[in-house]
Design an enzyme around this catalytic site. Sequence first.
Site, mmCIF file in Angstrom:
data_model
loop_
_atom_site.group_PDB
_atom_site.id
_atom_site.type_symbol
_atom_site.label_atom_id
_atom_site.label_comp_id
_atom_site.label_asym_id
_atom_site.label_seq_id
_atom_site.Cartn_x
_atom_site.Cartn_y
_atom_site.Cartn_z
ATOM 1 N N LYS A 173 34.990 37.222 44.873
ATOM 2 C CA LYS A 173 34.624 36.777 43.522
ATOM 3 C C LYS A 173 35.188 35.388 43.240
ATOM 4 O O LYS A 173 36.338 35.115 43.560
ATOM 5 C CB LYS A 173 35.166 37.767 42.482
ATOM 6 C CG LYS A 173 34.652 39.176 42.665
ATOM 7 C CD LYS A 173 35.357 40.151 41.743
ATOM 8 C CE LYS A 173 36.808 40.342 42.079
ATOM 9 N NZ LYS A 173 37.461 41.455 41.371
ATOM 10 N N THR A 204 38.719 36.462 29.360
ATOM 11 C CA THR A 204 38.189 37.015 30.616
ATOM 12 C C THR A 204 38.977 38.248 31.081
ATOM 13 O O THR A 204 38.935 38.609 32.256
ATOM 14 C CB THR A 204 38.226 35.956 31.733
ATOM 15 O OG1 THR A 204 39.580 35.502 31.887
ATOM 16 C CG2 THR A 204 37.317 34.777 31.432
ATOM 17 N N GLY A 206 39.732 41.639 32.210
ATOM 18 C CA GLY A 206 38.939 42.769 32.708
ATOM 19 C C GLY A 206 37.647 42.396 33.412
ATOM 20 O O GLY A 206 36.815 43.268 33.692
ATOM 21 N N THR A 207 37.480 41.128 33.773
ATOM 22 C CA THR A 207 36.222 40.736 34.432
ATOM 23 C C THR A 207 36.040 41.459 35.784
ATOM 24 O O THR A 207 34.940 41.894 36.111
ATOM 25 C CB THR A 207 36.152 39.209 34.665
ATOM 26 O OG1 THR A 207 37.392 38.772 35.210
ATOM 27 C CG2 THR A 207 35.839 38.461 33.393
ATOM 28 N N GLY A 208 37.133 41.567 36.540
ATOM 29 C CA GLY A 208 37.024 42.200 37.864
ATOM 30 C C GLY A 208 36.679 43.683 37.753
ATOM 31 O O GLY A 208 35.814 44.191 38.482
ATOM 32 N N CYS A 209 37.349 44.381 36.825
ATOM 33 C CA CYS A 209 37.072 45.816 36.622
ATOM 34 C C CYS A 209 35.619 46.001 36.214
ATOM 35 O O CYS A 209 34.921 46.901 36.707
ATOM 36 C CB CYS A 209 37.951 46.374 35.504
ATOM 37 S SG CYS A 209 39.706 46.190 35.791
HETATM 38 N N1 LIG Z 1 34.526 31.842 33.076
HETATM 39 C C1 LIG Z 1 33.638 32.579 33.765
HETATM 40 N N2 LIG Z 1 32.315 32.334 33.635
HETATM 41 C C2 LIG Z 1 31.391 33.069 34.300
HETATM 42 N N3 LIG Z 1 31.711 34.088 35.128
HETATM 43 C C3 LIG Z 1 33.013 34.375 35.311
HETATM 44 C C4 LIG Z 1 34.054 33.639 34.648
HETATM 45 N N4 LIG Z 1 35.263 34.174 35.024
HETATM 46 C C5 LIG Z 1 34.974 35.172 35.883
HETATM 47 N N5 LIG Z 1 33.643 35.281 36.080
HETATM 48 C C6 LIG Z 1 32.955 36.251 36.934
HETATM 49 O O1 LIG Z 1 33.553 37.510 36.683
HETATM 50 C C7 LIG Z 1 33.560 38.296 37.871
HETATM 51 C C8 LIG Z 1 34.978 38.705 38.194
HETATM 52 O O2 LIG Z 1 35.614 37.658 38.881
HETATM 53 P P1 LIG Z 1 37.145 37.288 38.817
HETATM 54 O O3 LIG Z 1 37.493 36.843 37.440
HETATM 55 O O4 LIG Z 1 37.382 36.322 39.922
HETATM 56 O O5 LIG Z 1 37.815 38.696 39.116
HETATM 57 P P2 LIG Z 1 39.241 39.271 38.691
HETATM 58 O O6 LIG Z 1 39.157 39.702 37.256
HETATM 59 O O7 LIG Z 1 39.432 40.408 39.645
HETATM 60 O O8 LIG Z 1 40.247 38.178 38.859
HETATM 61 C C9 LIG Z 1 32.896 37.420 38.935
HETATM 62 O O9 LIG Z 1 31.507 37.694 38.970
HETATM 63 C C10 LIG Z 1 33.147 36.017 38.427
HETATM 64 O O10 LIG Z 1 32.242 35.085 38.962
HETATM 65 C C1 LIG Z 2 44.889 49.142 34.105
HETATM 66 C C2 LIG Z 2 44.443 47.836 34.624
HETATM 67 N N1 LIG Z 2 43.687 47.782 35.726
HETATM 68 C C3 LIG Z 2 43.283 46.585 36.230
HETATM 69 C C4 LIG Z 2 43.653 45.406 35.607
HETATM 70 C C5 LIG Z 2 43.207 44.091 36.169
HETATM 71 O O1 LIG Z 2 41.938 43.914 35.743
HETATM 72 P P1 LIG Z 2 40.933 42.759 36.174
HETATM 73 O O2 LIG Z 2 39.572 43.189 35.911
HETATM 74 O O3 LIG Z 2 41.277 42.272 37.533
HETATM 75 O O4 LIG Z 2 41.180 41.725 35.081
HETATM 76 P P2 LIG Z 2 42.338 40.800 34.710
HETATM 77 O O5 LIG Z 2 43.477 41.570 34.164
HETATM 78 O O6 LIG Z 2 42.625 40.062 35.995
HETATM 79 O O7 LIG Z 2 41.686 39.981 33.685
HETATM 80 C C6 LIG Z 2 44.421 45.483 34.450
HETATM 81 N N2 LIG Z 2 44.781 44.385 33.773
HETATM 82 N N3 LIG Z 2 44.815 46.705 33.976
#
Ligand SMILES: Nc1ncnc2c1ncn2[C@@H]1O[C@H](COP(=O)(O)OP(=O)(O)O)[C@@H](O)[C@H]1O
Ligand SMILES: Cc1ncc(COP(=O)(O)OP(=O)(O)O)c(N)n1
Length: 269
Positions: A173, A204, A206-209
């Site tokens: 990602k 942002t 929780g985007t990954g979840c």
């Molecule tokens: N500012 C943003 N604009 C558009 N898409 C985003 C943005 N931030 C994250 N994403 C998308 O959200 C999803 C989760 O990615 P990411 O944020 O790298 O994961 P994580 O939350 O695990 O760190 C991916 O599809 C990424 O491209």
């Molecule tokens: C309970 C819990 N699980 C996972 C996360 C991390 O979530 P993620 O979607 O990777 O988003 P960010 O926290 O990186 O924004 C969490 N915070 N809590």
Amino acid sequence: MKTALTIAGSDSSGGAGIQADIKTMAANGVYAMSAITALTAQNTTGVSDIMEVTPKFLGEQIDSVFTDIRPGAVKIGMVASAQLISKIAEKLKEYDAKNVVVDPVMVATSGAKLISDDAIETLKTELMPLADLLTPNIPEAEVLADMKIGSEAEMEAAAGIISRKYGCDVLCKGGHKVSDASDLLCTDSQRIWFRGERIDNPNTHGTGCTLSSAIASNLAKGFSMEKSIERAKAYITGALSARLDLGQGSGPMDHTFDIKSAFTEEAAE
Ligand SMILES: Nc1ncnc2c1ncn2[C@@H]1O[C@H](COP(=O)(O)OP(=O)(O)O)[C@@H](O)[C@H]1O
Ligand SMILES: Cc1ncc(COP(=O)(O)OP(=O)(O)O)c(N)n1
């Protein structure tokens, strides 16, 4: 109705973890079930405490789900300890779980560490080989591939290393890049980019979840891996574009941006 299970941690602020997963699965039209690995006391500014369930109790939750309403897909998120990871691996094998999406959650955006160092080893040896798809972000892909990532070519190289090592598809990602938000799918035969404009939104959490749950939902509905990722990417882009602004830190997205019904009208005066 198609069904999906999330095995993950609870986020008391509702933006990530189990809560994000259930909202996402519901918004993507599947029946959502959960097996909770830990409770976190968490808000948009950080995680103040974590209380894990016992491996036995996690196993019982998974048994309860699989012996009654079999999930069409399983998403795995935060699992902090090696013992819990081993229990999940045991149960996935026991029930021959299908469409397994593993989000190797290591550190929250707020900086909180969500997995112990020894658990990362167990994640690699016991859980990742059971995955159909792994969804590391860039820092997680750097740990798993043991290399630095500073370019798209390096994302491709790292995803290739991880995919070969664990014998599954890998979605690296790109949310942590500064220029765009493009994600890369690496399979045994293909490299496919899912291009995304970077949305100027500080919220942002929780985007990954959310992305991994949306992919699992679409796999449960029978879409191919590529189509499931394409649909999940469109969903997260919509949720970010809705520009919900809650809390004092990096706030949650609007998981229900696309749901309008008699029950989602404006609040009473
Ligand atoms: N500012 C943003 N604009 C558009 N898409 C985003 C943005 N931030 C994250 N994403 C998308 O959200 C999803 C989760 O990615 P990411 O944020 O790298 O994961 P994580 O939350 O695990 O760190 C991916 O599809 C990424 O491209
Ligand atoms: C309970 C819990 N699980 C996972 C996360 C991390 O979530 P993620 O979607 O990777 O988003 P960010 O926290 O990186 O924004 C969490 N915070 N809590």
